[in-house]
Motif scaffolding. Structure first.
Motif, PDB file in Angstrom:
ATOM      1  N   PHE A 141     111.942  59.182 103.240  1.00  0.00           N
ATOM      2  CA  PHE A 141     112.456  58.006 102.538  1.00  0.00           C
ATOM      3  C   PHE A 141     112.193  58.095 101.043  1.00  0.00           C
ATOM      4  O   PHE A 141     113.098  57.923 100.217  1.00  0.00           O
ATOM      5  N   TYR A 156     118.141  51.012 105.643  1.00  0.00           N
ATOM      6  CA  TYR A 156     118.757  51.935 106.597  1.00  0.00           C
ATOM      7  C   TYR A 156     119.407  51.240 107.788  1.00  0.00           C
ATOM      8  O   TYR A 156     120.426  51.698 108.304  1.00  0.00           O
ATOM      9  N   GLN A 181     118.239  57.833 109.090  1.00  0.00           N
ATOM     10  CA  GLN A 181     118.108  58.836 108.031  1.00  0.00           C
ATOM     11  C   GLN A 181     118.872  60.113 108.377  1.00  0.00           C
ATOM     12  O   GLN A 181     119.546  60.701 107.524  1.00  0.00           O
TER      13      GLN A 181
END
Length: 286
Positions: A141, A156, A181
């Motif tokens: 991140f 996200y 992700q």
């Protein structure tokens, strides 16, 4: 989406009595195991924090007080864990649940993994880390977006994180963020500090373990670094100096480290290096 796994991976989060790995005790643990077929299994348990003492030659345990400043963060009080088992009592079933799985978490490489290993060592269990891949979702991140778990969950997953700093809520949020992700960055370029351009976010745990690692450490918490393949100190008056060089010139520094308040996992690395150095000296006849 389904993770591409060759072996299980366990997402986990710990709540504890403090932030210093060598002193903190776990008060809650949540493990979310994702199997190779995509099935998930969960283990959550409150833990009574204890410390081991030797009084009049007898080994005893004493419950550790949870400081008010940490209670303000996770909401777990002494009363809430008073009747819970200690980590030592839970260790066999935790080991069995994790098995040979890889590990993932949020800021886990810096805190949760070292603390978990420390608790196992305190209670006489060797938790083998040698063949496990470690994925730190926070490092992915920060490298790709640079922001807290709450913000990451909103960014996200477009959801608000309810019950933040509860091990269960934080663990499940971390798992959902990780899946997002992989989808979001599957074709995204990343330029590292050397200017090398790559597309590092792939559905592959070993690759993500390598990418989410912050730096080269010989131990779990970063007291001992690695430069050009050599273990060096990352702190104090000998910062950046090789351990073997320092111990050869100042053997008392090894003794100080082994008696000081360093995590047991760090001491194990230091002891291994020191013993190797002595063996090399003995074999050379010096």
């Amino acid at each position: 989406m389904k993770l591409n796994l060759t072996r299980p991976i366990v997402f986990f989060d710990l709540e504890a009595t403090g932030l210093q790995v060598g002193k903190a005790n776990i008060v809650e643990i949540c493990l979310l195991k994702v199997d190779t077929d995509g099935q998930t299994y969960e283990y959550t348990h409150r833990v009574r924090p204890v410390e081991q003492l030797i009084e009049n030659g007898v080994k005893t345990t004493r419950t550790v007080h949870i400081p008010e400043e940490t209670v303000a963060i996770h909401g777990i009080t002494d009363e809430m864990v008073a009747s819970e088992p200690s980590f030592g009592e839970l260790a066999p079933e935790i080991l069995a649940f994790i098995g040979d799985a890889d590990l993932a978490g949020y800021n886990s490489n810096k805190y949760d993994v070292p603390l978990l290993v420390e608790e196992f060592l305190r209670n006489g269990y060797n938790f083998d880390m040698s063949n496990r891949h470690l994925v730190d979702v926070q490092n992915i991140f920060h490298k790709m977006e640079q922001r807290t778990l709450k913000a990451a969950y909103k960014f996200y997953c477009d959801k608000n994180l309810v019950n933040a700093h509860s091990a269960n809520a934080d663990t499940r949020a971390t798992y959902e963020i990780f899946l997002s992700q992989i989808e979001r960055y599957s074709d995204t370029e990343y330029t590292d500090e050397k200017g090398v351009v790559s597309k590092p976010i792939v559905n592959d745990i070993p690759a993500l373990s390598e990418f989410s690692r912050n730096r080269q450490w010989a131990d779990l918490v970063g007291h001992i670094g690695i430069k050009k393949g050599v273990e060096v100190f990352n702190f104090g008056k000998h910062k950046d100096k090789p351990l073997r060089e320092v111990f050869a010139a100042e053997p008392s520094y090894y003794d100080w480290m082994m008696k000081a308040d360093f995590p047991l996992s760090t001491k194990a690395v230091v002891e291994k290096i020191y013993r190797e150095m002595l063996c090399e000296r003995f074999n050379s006849g010096k």
